[in-house]
Scaffold this motif. Structure first.
Motif, PDB file in Angstrom:
ATOM      1  N   ASN A 113       0.270 -43.719   3.646  1.00 20.15           N
ATOM      2  CA  ASN A 113       1.475 -44.100   2.924  1.00 20.15           C
ATOM      3  C   ASN A 113       1.655 -43.104   1.779  1.00 20.15           C
ATOM      4  OD1 ASN A 113       2.173 -45.716   0.200  1.00 20.15           O
ATOM      5  ND2 ASN A 113       3.463 -46.443   1.878  1.00 20.15           N
ATOM      6  N   ASP A 114       2.909 -42.764   1.430  1.00 19.91           N
ATOM      7  CA  ASP A 114       3.112 -41.731   0.411  1.00 19.91           C
ATOM      8  C   ASP A 114       2.605 -42.160  -0.966  1.00 19.91           C
ATOM      9  OD1 ASP A 114       5.126 -43.614   0.051  1.00 19.91           O
ATOM     10  OD2 ASP A 114       6.739 -42.155  -0.123  1.00 19.91           O
ATOM     11  N   GLY A 115       2.671 -43.463  -1.280  1.00 21.05           N
ATOM     12  CA  GLY A 115       2.119 -43.943  -2.537  1.00 21.05           C
ATOM     13  C   GLY A 115       0.614 -43.766  -2.591  1.00 21.05           C
ATOM     14  N   ASP A 116      -0.063 -44.056  -1.490  1.00 14.51           N
ATOM     15  CA  ASP A 116      -1.512 -43.863  -1.428  1.00 14.51           C
ATOM     16  C   ASP A 116      -1.868 -42.389  -1.618  1.00 14.51           C
ATOM     17  OD1 ASP A 116      -1.993 -46.533  -0.985  1.00 14.51           O
ATOM     18  OD2 ASP A 116      -2.158 -46.338   1.184  1.00 14.51           O
ATOM     19  N   ALA A 117      -1.093 -41.510  -0.993  1.00 13.52           N
ATOM     20  CA  ALA A 117      -1.379 -40.081  -1.096  1.00 13.52           C
ATOM     21  C   ALA A 117      -1.217 -39.579  -2.529  1.00 13.52           C
ATOM     22  CB  ALA A 117      -0.460 -39.303  -0.154  1.00 13.52           C
ATOM     23  N   ALA A 118      -0.145 -39.998  -3.198  1.00 15.09           N
ATOM     24  CA  ALA A 118       0.077 -39.573  -4.580  1.00 15.09           C
ATOM     25  C   ALA A 118      -1.001 -40.120  -5.511  1.00 15.09           C
ATOM     26  CB  ALA A 118       1.458 -40.021  -5.043  1.00 15.09           C
ATOM     27  N   ALA A 119      -1.395 -41.374  -5.302  1.00 16.66           N
ATOM     28  CA  ALA A 119      -2.425 -41.979  -6.133  1.00 16.66           C
ATOM     29  C   ALA A 119      -3.781 -41.319  -5.893  1.00 16.66           C
ATOM     30  CB  ALA A 119      -2.518 -43.476  -5.864  1.00 16.66           C
ATOM     31  N   TYR A 120      -4.056 -40.933  -4.668  1.00 10.97           N
ATOM     32  CA  TYR A 120      -5.323 -40.253  -4.370  1.00 10.97           C
ATOM     33  C   TYR A 120      -5.391 -38.928  -5.116  1.00 10.97           C
ATOM     34  CZ  TYR A 120      -9.320 -38.641  -1.630  1.00 10.97           C
ATOM     35  OH  TYR A 120     -10.566 -38.208  -1.245  1.00 10.97           O
ATOM     36  N   ARG A 121      -4.275 -38.222  -5.159  1.00 12.53           N
ATOM     37  CA  ARG A 121      -4.199 -36.971  -5.908  1.00 12.53           C
ATOM     38  C   ARG A 121      -4.456 -37.224  -7.402  1.00 12.53           C
ATOM     39  NH1 ARG A 121      -4.970 -31.662  -6.116  1.00 12.53           N
ATOM     40  NH2 ARG A 121      -3.641 -30.678  -7.668  1.00 12.53           N
ATOM     41  N   GLU A 122      -3.804 -38.264  -7.923  1.00 17.80           N
ATOM     42  CA  GLU A 122      -3.974 -38.627  -9.330  1.00 17.80           C
ATOM     43  C   GLU A 122      -5.438 -38.941  -9.627  1.00 17.80           C
ATOM     44  OE1 GLU A 122      -2.636 -39.603 -13.254  1.00 17.80           O
ATOM     45  OE2 GLU A 122      -1.340 -38.975 -11.611  1.00 17.80           O
ATOM     46  N   TYR A 123      -6.066 -39.712  -8.760  1.00 20.00           N
ATOM     47  CA  TYR A 123      -7.458 -40.088  -8.980  1.00 20.00           C
ATOM     48  C   TYR A 123      -8.363 -38.860  -8.995  1.00 20.00           C
ATOM     49  CZ  TYR A 123     -12.100 -41.983  -8.411  1.00 20.00           C
ATOM     50  OH  TYR A 123     -13.422 -42.260  -8.598  1.00 20.00           O
ATOM     51  N   ARG A 124      -8.168 -37.953  -8.031  1.00 17.74           N
ATOM     52  CA  ARG A 124      -9.042 -36.792  -7.935  1.00 17.74           C
ATOM     53  C   ARG A 124      -8.889 -35.867  -9.142  1.00 17.74           C
ATOM     54  NH1 ARG A 124     -13.310 -38.031  -5.099  1.00 17.74           N
ATOM     55  NH2 ARG A 124     -12.796 -38.841  -3.052  1.00 17.74           N
ATOM     56  N   ILE A 125      -7.674 -35.741  -9.662  1.00 17.97           N
ATOM     57  CA  ILE A 125      -7.473 -34.939 -10.866  1.00 17.97           C
ATOM     58  C   ILE A 125      -8.185 -35.595 -12.043  1.00 17.97           C
ATOM     59  CG2 ILE A 125      -5.738 -34.234 -12.566  1.00 17.97           C
ATOM     60  CD1 ILE A 125      -3.881 -33.605 -10.259  1.00 17.97           C
ATOM     61  N   ARG A 126      -8.052 -36.906 -12.167  1.00 18.11           N
ATOM     62  CA  ARG A 126      -8.739 -37.624 -13.249  1.00 18.11           C
ATOM     63  C   ARG A 126     -10.254 -37.506 -13.090  1.00 18.11           C
ATOM     64  NH1 ARG A 126      -5.999 -41.250 -16.395  1.00 18.11           N
ATOM     65  NH2 ARG A 126      -3.745 -41.281 -16.054  1.00 18.11           N
ATOM     66  N   GLU A 127     -10.728 -37.572 -11.886  1.00 18.13           N
ATOM     67  CA  GLU A 127     -12.168 -37.448 -11.640  1.00 18.13           C
ATOM     68  C   GLU A 127     -12.675 -36.089 -12.112  1.00 18.13           C
ATOM     69  OE1 GLU A 127     -14.954 -38.599  -7.890  1.00 18.13           O
ATOM     70  OE2 GLU A 127     -13.409 -37.081  -7.499  1.00 18.13           O
ATOM     71  N   ALA A 128     -11.921 -35.034 -11.806  1.00 17.07           N
ATOM     72  CA  ALA A 128     -12.319 -33.690 -12.221  1.00 17.07           C
ATOM     73  C   ALA A 128     -12.318 -33.535 -13.740  1.00 17.07           C
ATOM     74  CB  ALA A 128     -11.391 -32.657 -11.589  1.00 17.07           C
ATOM     75  N   GLN A 129     -11.507 -34.336 -14.421  1.00  9.22           N
ATOM     76  CA  GLN A 129     -11.415 -34.276 -15.879  1.00  9.22           C
ATOM     77  C   GLN A 129     -12.239 -35.375 -16.553  1.00  9.22           C
ATOM     78  OE1 GLN A 129      -7.234 -34.398 -16.827  1.00  9.22           O
ATOM     79  NE2 GLN A 129      -6.790 -32.477 -15.791  1.00  9.22           N
ATOM     80  N   ASN A 130     -13.095 -36.034 -15.766  1.00  7.52           N
ATOM     81  CA  ASN A 130     -13.934 -37.127 -16.274  1.00  7.52           C
ATOM     82  C   ASN A 130     -13.110 -38.255 -16.881  1.00  7.52           C
ATOM     83  OD1 ASN A 130     -16.476 -35.913 -15.607  1.00  7.52           O
ATOM     84  ND2 ASN A 130     -16.213 -34.555 -17.374  1.00  7.52           N
ATOM     85  N   GLN A 131     -11.966 -38.534 -16.273  1.00  6.29           N
ATOM     86  CA  GLN A 131     -11.100 -39.613 -16.735  1.00  6.29           C
ATOM     87  C   GLN A 131     -10.870 -40.660 -15.651  1.00  6.29           C
ATOM     88  OE1 GLN A 131      -7.490 -38.426 -18.826  1.00  6.29           O
ATOM     89  NE2 GLN A 131      -8.340 -36.406 -19.208  1.00  6.29           N
ATOM     90  N   ALA A 132     -11.673 -40.643 -14.616  1.00  4.94           N
ATOM     91  CA  ALA A 132     -11.475 -41.568 -13.503  1.00  4.94           C
ATOM     92  C   ALA A 132     -11.891 -42.985 -13.905  1.00  4.94           C
ATOM     93  CB  ALA A 132     -12.279 -41.110 -12.291  1.00  4.94           C
ATOM     94  N   SER A 133     -11.447 -43.944 -13.127  1.00  3.79           N
ATOM     95  CA  SER A 133     -11.804 -45.343 -13.357  1.00  3.79           C
ATOM     96  C   SER A 133     -12.388 -45.912 -12.072  1.00  3.79           C
ATOM     97  CB  SER A 133     -10.563 -46.136 -13.767  1.00  3.79           C
ATOM     98  OG  SER A 133      -9.628 -46.146 -12.708  1.00  3.79           O
ATOM     99  N   SER A 134     -13.056 -47.050 -12.195  1.00  2.87           N
ATOM    100  CA  SER A 134     -13.640 -47.649 -10.998  1.00  2.87           C
ATOM    101  C   SER A 134     -12.574 -48.311 -10.127  1.00  2.87           C
ATOM    102  CB  SER A 134     -14.714 -48.662 -11.379  1.00  2.87           C
ATOM    103  OG  SER A 134     -14.166 -49.674 -12.214  1.00  2.87           O
ATOM    104  N   VAL A 135     -11.547 -48.908 -10.779  1.00  3.04           N
ATOM    105  CA  VAL A 135     -10.451 -49.538 -10.034  1.00  3.04           C
ATOM    106  C   VAL A 135      -9.128 -49.125 -10.699  1.00  3.04           C
ATOM    107  CG1 VAL A 135      -9.449 -51.661  -9.153  1.00  3.04           C
ATOM    108  CG2 VAL A 135     -11.915 -51.509  -9.475  1.00  3.04           C
ATOM    109  N   MET A 136      -8.367 -48.293 -10.023  1.00  7.25           N
ATOM    110  CA  MET A 136      -7.107 -47.781 -10.554  1.00  7.25           C
ATOM    111  C   MET A 136      -5.943 -48.292  -9.718  1.00  7.25           C
ATOM    112  SD  MET A 136      -5.874 -43.789 -10.871  1.00  7.25           S
ATOM    113  CE  MET A 136      -4.905 -43.646  -9.351  1.00  7.25           C
ATOM    114  N   ALA A 137      -4.945 -48.853 -10.384  1.00  7.49           N
ATOM    115  CA  ALA A 137      -3.700 -49.231  -9.715  1.00  7.49           C
ATOM    116  C   ALA A 137      -2.610 -48.293 -10.206  1.00  7.49           C
ATOM    117  CB  ALA A 137      -3.323 -50.670 -10.035  1.00  7.49           C
TER     118      ALA A 137
END
Length: 336
Positions: A113-137
């Motif tokens: 789903n396009d929302g899932d794809a965009a959110a996955y991108r957002e999560y991976r960028i945050r992960e690389a910047q040490n800003q990820a969360s355990s549960v992100m909506a």
């Protein structure tokens, strides 16, 4: 070098880009009319031609591609089938798009789903910047309202669909607006371009709206971001945006109470800065939006104050295309 093709299929446009796990986004990107109204086969033919054009523009060969990551605006099952064409042509229902893409391009294909794809991108960028969360909506505003859940780095999905956050019911009254999903009162009927249209239409029906809110509702809706980011916006415009972001807040509260998110991300068209807006006006618009969302969260349990509400940090165009490609790079390698 392993290169993954990212494809974001929309009702009117298909966007293509290239992703390499070590380098990230690479080369030029490409947009083409999707021909989605002519059926999935027509779109796949567009993609096949556009892929050759994209590779030529980036001086690459077809054999440089390892897999395809694609997405489209509809509920998608685990096999890559379009379960229900919510925001694309009815001819897509029940069609396995992943299989069609794989067959046409002779590459492994993954469909989200396009929302899932965009959110996955957002999560991976945050992960690389040490800003990820355990549960992100993530709520993704556009013509409709997309959404996704990322739990411990993985897209949450059920056997049929993933998290359709835009279809959380926030209004159960008989007069609630009809949503494209067939139900009434979904948050999408308030927090989206179509939601802005609905709010303009209702205000026009009551009369006494300022000149800026007169005219065809959908055209007025398209100007509301600019009107909301003026240095001194009209009170009627502020009221519309307050209803918009309060509706998002109600939906966010439902999500947090259900699964305990520690991060709510707001992204998409409504959050972008207008070229004509001053930095001060934009900061006020953004801070008001977060405050209106935050107010709804704070209505509930005290522990919800720990949930962060943030504007998207991913400013790349075509996040969905690149998110799908990145997903293919991770998922494909884990299955190989």
């Amino acid at each position: 070098m392993s290169i993954y093709l990212g494809i974001d299929i929309g009702a009117s446009t298909v966007k293509l880009g290239l992703f390499e796990p070590e380098q990230g986004v690479i080369g030029k990107r490409l947009d083409r009319p999707s021909s989605a109204s002519e059926g999935p086969d027509a779109t796949v033919n567009v993609i096949k031609t556009a892929t050759n054009e994209l590779l030529a523009a980036n001086e690459l060969q077809f054999q440089d591609l390892k897999a395809i990551g694609a997405c489209c605006p509809a509920p998608i099952d685990a096999s890559g089938m379009c379960v229900y064409p919510t925001n694309i042509d009815p001819s897509w229902q029940g069609v396995n798009i992943a299989q069609k893409l794989s067959g046409a391009l002779q590459l492994p294909a993954f469909l989200l789903n396009d929302g899932d794809a965009a959110a996955y991108r957002e999560y991976r960028i945050r992960e690389a910047q040490n800003q990820a969360s355990s549960v992100m909506a993530q709520f993704i505003t556009g013509t409709g309202l997309g959404g996704a859940l990322i739990v411990n780095g993985k897209i949450w999905s059920a056997p049929g669909v993933s998290a359709e956050l835009g279809h959380i019911c926030i209004d159960s009254s008989e007069n609630a607006d009809l949503c494209g999903c067939g139900a009434r009162g979904c948050v999408e009927t308030r927090a989206s371009l179509l939601g802005l249209r609905n709010m303009v239409k209702h205000r026009q029906a009551k009369g006494n709206v300022p000149e800026a809110l007169q005219g065809e509702p959908i055209e007025v809706a398209k100007t509301l971001r600019r009107l909301g980011q003026m240095d001194e916006p009209l009170s009627d415009v502020v009221a519309i945006w307050q209803e918009y972001f309060t509706s998002l807040g109600i939906a966010a509260r439902n999500v947090v109470n259900m699964i305990g998110c520690d991060l709510i991300v707001i992204s998409g068209g409504a959050q972008e800065q207008e070229k004509t807006a001053s930095d001060g006006a934009y900061q006020r618009f953004k801070q008001d939006a977060i405050a209106w969302i935050r107010q709804e969260l704070d209505h509930s349990f005290p522990h919800l104050t720990q949930t962060r509400v943030e504007w998207s940090i991913d400013t790349l165009p075509d996040s969905a295309a690149y998110g799908a490609a990145q997903y293919a790079s991770v998922t494909g390698n884990s299955k190989s």
